[in-house]
Design a protein around this motif. Sequence first.
Motif, PDB file in Angstrom:
ATOM      1  N   SER A   2       0.878  -5.967  -7.167  1.00 49.17           N
ATOM      2  CA  SER A   2       2.214  -5.902  -6.595  1.00 49.17           C
ATOM      3  C   SER A   2       3.057  -7.063  -7.101  1.00 49.17           C
ATOM      4  CB  SER A   2       2.138  -5.880  -5.069  1.00 49.17           C
ATOM      5  OG  SER A   2       3.402  -5.564  -4.532  1.00 49.17           O
ATOM      6  N   TRP A   3       3.710  -7.794  -6.215  1.00 51.08           N
ATOM      7  CA  TRP A   3       4.603  -8.884  -6.597  1.00 51.08           C
ATOM      8  C   TRP A   3       3.860 -10.200  -6.597  1.00 51.08           C
ATOM      9  CZ3 TRP A   3       9.562  -8.218  -3.155  1.00 51.08           C
ATOM     10  CH2 TRP A   3      10.113  -6.967  -3.386  1.00 51.08           C
ATOM     11  N   ASP A   4       3.921 -10.920  -7.706  1.00 47.92           N
ATOM     12  CA  ASP A   4       3.274 -12.225  -7.821  1.00 47.92           C
ATOM     13  C   ASP A   4       4.223 -13.154  -8.566  1.00 47.92           C
ATOM     14  OD1 ASP A   4       0.666 -11.163  -6.841  1.00 47.92           O
ATOM     15  OD2 ASP A   4       0.823 -10.019  -8.694  1.00 47.92           O
ATOM     16  N   HIS A  18       4.117 -17.194  -4.492  1.00 43.67           N
ATOM     17  CA  HIS A  18       3.925 -16.223  -3.413  1.00 43.67           C
ATOM     18  C   HIS A  18       3.603 -14.867  -4.001  1.00 43.67           C
ATOM     19  CE1 HIS A  18       8.245 -15.169  -3.957  1.00 43.67           C
ATOM     20  NE2 HIS A  18       7.871 -14.003  -3.482  1.00 43.67           N
ATOM     21  N   MET A  19       2.975 -14.057  -3.158  1.00 43.93           N
ATOM     22  CA  MET A  19       2.555 -12.724  -3.567  1.00 43.93           C
ATOM     23  C   MET A  19       2.724 -11.768  -2.396  1.00 43.93           C
ATOM     24  SD  MET A  19      -0.362 -12.313  -1.619  1.00 43.93           S
ATOM     25  CE  MET A  19      -1.209 -10.970  -2.396  1.00 43.93           C
ATOM     26  N   ALA A  20       2.745 -10.481  -2.708  1.00 42.99           N
ATOM     27  CA  ALA A  20       2.813  -9.440  -1.688  1.00 42.99           C
ATOM     28  C   ALA A  20       1.928  -8.281  -2.122  1.00 42.99           C
ATOM     29  CB  ALA A  20       4.252  -8.957  -1.492  1.00 42.99           C
ATOM     30  N   GLU A  21       1.507  -7.498  -1.185  1.00 43.85           N
ATOM     31  CA  GLU A  21       0.740  -6.284  -1.455  1.00 43.85           C
ATOM     32  C   GLU A  21       1.522  -5.107  -0.882  1.00 43.85           C
ATOM     33  OE1 GLU A  21      -1.912  -5.965  -3.251  1.00 43.85           O
ATOM     34  OE2 GLU A  21      -2.627  -8.019  -3.372  1.00 43.85           O
ATOM     35  N   TYR A  24      -4.971 -10.991   2.231  1.00 45.41           N
ATOM     36  CA  TYR A  24      -3.527 -10.899   2.411  1.00 45.41           C
ATOM     37  C   TYR A  24      -3.234 -10.769   3.896  1.00 45.41           C
ATOM     38  CZ  TYR A  24       1.174  -8.912   2.100  1.00 45.41           C
ATOM     39  OH  TYR A  24       2.512  -8.661   2.245  1.00 45.41           O
ATOM     40  N   ASN A  26       9.306  -5.171   1.233  1.00 43.83           N
ATOM     41  CA  ASN A  26      10.005  -6.119   2.104  1.00 43.83           C
ATOM     42  C   ASN A  26       9.273  -6.362   3.417  1.00 43.83           C
ATOM     43  OD1 ASN A  26      12.187  -6.445   0.286  1.00 43.83           O
ATOM     44  ND2 ASN A  26      12.943  -4.458   0.940  1.00 43.83           N
ATOM     45  N   ASP A  39       5.313 -11.908   2.588  1.00 44.93           N
ATOM     46  CA  ASP A  39       4.530 -12.422   1.470  1.00 44.93           C
ATOM     47  C   ASP A  39       3.586 -13.496   1.973  1.00 44.93           C
ATOM     48  OD1 ASP A  39       6.240 -10.888  -0.042  1.00 44.93           O
ATOM     49  OD2 ASP A  39       7.199 -12.556  -1.049  1.00 44.93           O
ATOM     50  N   ASP A  40       2.553 -13.779   1.178  1.00 40.84           N
ATOM     51  CA  ASP A  40       1.671 -14.911   1.409  1.00 40.84           C
ATOM     52  C   ASP A  40       1.853 -15.896   0.269  1.00 40.84           C
ATOM     53  OD1 ASP A  40       0.544 -13.982   3.736  1.00 40.84           O
ATOM     54  OD2 ASP A  40      -1.434 -13.594   2.884  1.00 40.84           O
ATOM     55  N   TRP A  44       6.956 -13.497   6.400  1.00 42.17           N
ATOM     56  CA  TRP A  44       7.306 -14.124   5.130  1.00 42.17           C
ATOM     57  C   TRP A  44       6.895 -15.587   5.076  1.00 42.17           C
ATOM     58  CZ3 TRP A  44       9.253 -11.279   1.207  1.00 42.17           C
ATOM     59  CH2 TRP A  44       9.740 -10.025   1.533  1.00 42.17           C
TER      60      TRP A  44
END
Length: 136
Positions: free
Chosen positions: A59-61, A79-82, A100, A107, A110-111, A135
């Motif tokens: 995902s987002w990193d 930060h990252m998100a799944e 996570y 949206n 994130d961690d 967040w």
Amino acid sequence: MTLTANGVYVTGWTASDNYPRSSAAYDTTFAEGTYDAFVTGLDYSLANLVGSTYLGGTSWDFGYGMTSDAAGYVYVTGHMAELGAGTTFPTTPGCYDPDYNGTTGPNSGDDLFISKFDPALTSLVASTLLGGSDWE
């Protein structure tokens, strides 16, 4: 950016599956997420890669900050998100938090991550997540 005896290191994020990376890098494959963090080291002439690797899950990193220690190990934060269930961001055995903590979906929170690499960026020495349910 951080400086070591080997050169200048930077971190950030990319959506490119052809971002420059070294052949012996920790991770040479874009993780098919929206963005992967990267860690890149150049020698002081800025003419040669010391090492360059992707860092991320599916995902987002995003890589934001970094430092190094006297032995030349490189520490990266971001930060990252799944978007789905589970954790795909790389963590190491015995780390503080391998899971996570945010909710899944766009949206949704994130961690933080903290990751440690060897100076050539060929090995992920330590990596942990850190966060709550929203967040960070």
